[in-house]
Design a protein around this motif. Sequence first.
Motif, PDB file in Angstrom:
ATOM      1  N   ALA A   1       0.863  -1.181   0.000  1.00 29.71           N
ATOM      2  CA  ALA A   1       0.000   0.000   0.000  1.00 29.71           C
ATOM      3  C   ALA A   1       0.897   1.228   0.000  1.00 29.71           C
ATOM      4  O   ALA A   1       2.020   1.190   0.512  1.00 29.71           O
ATOM      5  CB  ALA A   1      -0.920   0.012   1.212  1.00 29.71           C
TER       6      ALA A   1
ATOM      7  N   ARG B   1      -4.453  -3.533   8.242  1.00 28.85           N
ATOM      8  CA  ARG B   1      -5.629  -2.779   7.795  1.00 28.85           C
ATOM      9  C   ARG B   1      -6.660  -2.691   8.912  1.00 28.85           C
ATOM     10  O   ARG B   1      -7.253  -1.638   9.162  1.00 28.85           O
ATOM     11  CB  ARG B   1      -6.255  -3.432   6.563  1.00 28.85           C
ATOM     12  CG  ARG B   1      -5.400  -3.304   5.316  1.00 28.85           C
ATOM     13  CD  ARG B   1      -6.130  -3.751   4.055  1.00 28.85           C
ATOM     14  NE  ARG B   1      -5.256  -3.646   2.904  1.00 28.85           N
ATOM     15  CZ  ARG B   1      -5.058  -2.543   2.196  1.00 28.85           C
ATOM     16  NH1 ARG B   1      -5.698  -1.431   2.541  1.00 28.85           N
ATOM     17  NH2 ARG B   1      -4.245  -2.527   1.168  1.00 28.85           N
TER      18      ARG B   1
ATOM     19  N   GLY C   1      -5.814   0.021  11.468  1.00 31.09           N
ATOM     20  CA  GLY C   1      -5.622   1.392  11.020  1.00 31.09           C
ATOM     21  C   GLY C   1      -4.241   1.771  10.534  1.00 31.09           C
ATOM     22  O   GLY C   1      -4.021   2.924  10.134  1.00 31.09           O
TER      23      GLY C   1
ATOM     24  N   VAL D   1      -2.596   0.843   7.791  1.00 28.97           N
ATOM     25  CA  VAL D   1      -2.559   1.148   6.357  1.00 28.97           C
ATOM     26  C   VAL D   1      -3.131   2.545   6.098  1.00 28.97           C
ATOM     27  O   VAL D   1      -2.528   3.357   5.387  1.00 28.97           O
ATOM     28  CB  VAL D   1      -3.312   0.077   5.555  1.00 28.97           C
ATOM     29  CG1 VAL D   1      -3.458   0.510   4.090  1.00 28.97           C
ATOM     30  CG2 VAL D   1      -2.583  -1.267   5.647  1.00 28.97           C
ATOM     31  N   LYS D   2      -4.265   2.841   6.675  1.00 25.54           N
ATOM     32  CA  LYS D   2      -4.881   4.155   6.472  1.00 25.54           C
ATOM     33  C   LYS D   2      -3.972   5.278   6.963  1.00 25.54           C
ATOM     34  O   LYS D   2      -3.830   6.316   6.303  1.00 25.54           O
ATOM     35  CB  LYS D   2      -6.219   4.213   7.206  1.00 25.54           C
ATOM     36  CG  LYS D   2      -6.950   5.537   7.043  1.00 25.54           C
ATOM     37  CD  LYS D   2      -8.288   5.516   7.763  1.00 25.54           C
ATOM     38  CE  LYS D   2      -9.026   6.844   7.603  1.00 25.54           C
ATOM     39  NZ  LYS D   2     -10.326   6.838   8.330  1.00 25.54           N
ATOM     40  N   THR D   3      -3.331   5.077   8.099  1.00 22.63           N
ATOM     41  CA  THR D   3      -2.518   6.135   8.706  1.00 22.63           C
ATOM     42  C   THR D   3      -1.159   6.297   8.050  1.00 22.63           C
ATOM     43  O   THR D   3      -0.708   7.422   7.806  1.00 22.63           O
ATOM     44  CB  THR D   3      -2.325   5.837  10.203  1.00 22.63           C
ATOM     45  OG1 THR D   3      -3.608   5.801  10.840  1.00 22.63           O
ATOM     46  CG2 THR D   3      -1.459   6.895  10.864  1.00 22.63           C
TER      47      THR D   3
ATOM     48  N   SER E   1       0.089   4.857   5.030  1.00 20.77           N
ATOM     49  CA  SER E   1       0.279   4.779   3.575  1.00 20.77           C
ATOM     50  C   SER E   1       0.330   6.151   2.913  1.00 20.77           C
ATOM     51  O   SER E   1       0.735   6.264   1.757  1.00 20.77           O
ATOM     52  CB  SER E   1      -0.824   3.933   2.935  1.00 20.77           C
ATOM     53  OG  SER E   1      -2.099   4.512   3.141  1.00 20.77           O
ATOM     54  N   ARG E   2      -0.051   7.191   3.626  1.00 23.54           N
ATOM     55  CA  ARG E   2       0.057   8.550   3.061  1.00 23.54           C
ATOM     56  C   ARG E   2       1.517   8.941   2.862  1.00 23.54           C
ATOM     57  O   ARG E   2       1.838   9.688   1.938  1.00 23.54           O
ATOM     58  CB  ARG E   2      -0.639   9.554   3.983  1.00 23.54           C
ATOM     59  CG  ARG E   2      -2.134   9.373   4.128  1.00 23.54           C
ATOM     60  CD  ARG E   2      -2.732  10.527   4.913  1.00 23.54           C
ATOM     61  NE  ARG E   2      -2.252  10.541   6.294  1.00 23.54           N
ATOM     62  CZ  ARG E   2      -2.944  10.061   7.320  1.00 23.54           C
ATOM     63  NH1 ARG E   2      -4.134   9.523   7.120  1.00 23.54           N
ATOM     64  NH2 ARG E   2      -2.460  10.118   8.562  1.00 23.54           N
TER      65      ARG E   2
END
Length: 265
Positions: free
Chosen positions: A18, A40, A43, A45-47, A49-50
């Motif tokens: 990701a 995932r 959290g 990946v969401k946090t 991967s940016r």
Amino acid sequence: MNHATNPADGTRIRFTTAGSEDRPCVLLVHGSALSSAVWRGFGYVKTLSRDFHLVMPDLRGHGRSDTPHGEDAYAMDAIVGDLLAVLDAVKVHRAHYVGYSFGARAGLALAVTAPERLSSLSLLGGSARPQRGAMDAMFFPDSADVLEREGMDGFVRAWEKQRRSPVDQATRSAFLENDARALAAYFRRSDREPGIDDETLESLALPVLAVAGSEDHLRVEDTRALSRTVSGARLAILRGVDHAETVAAALPAVETFLAARARRS
């Protein structure tokens, strides 16, 4: 889903990714009886991967990777070979490493074996100590026997009887997808792992974050000892958190640590 092959024994390791490949790489390695899906679910990946390229393998015997049933297939040098094969497959020479429980132990072994492949090491509920009795202490007595006799459903039922709270859905789902015979072989081999001596740990020369829950009675003192032994290691104790809760609760500390390392690179 991609895969890498360990050249030593042909074991295939599945992994997902990701985030943009032009970002610094973070290798995220899960704990015992889990899979890469936890990153995932909790959290990460969401946090992350940016700002980072995330590479998330399923360790051998777990998730969608190969599931050998022989105990010696789970020796730590084989696990390290798997992780190096994954880094080679994504063509990454150096990565930040985040490991939970089994993944933290594997990260320490990787750092000792191939320190040139790591930029930093985040250890969540990890230990460098010998592992005899650790699986039964973490879960319940005779846990490998229950896996072989009652499968994953029986294992999760028995574990819940020992816990102060029900197993969360993300963890339960990951556990139930495992091959019980492969997991039993891993448990038995893990019981024979000798750990890493203090002199070797003192030689580590990369940034280390050591995290444990205050209620993680199996690992909190090991984590404190590790932070004292590895020069410059940072210690974070998560109040009111047990071993199973550590992976979710550690995300803010991991995010802060990785962001600081990325700014310096």
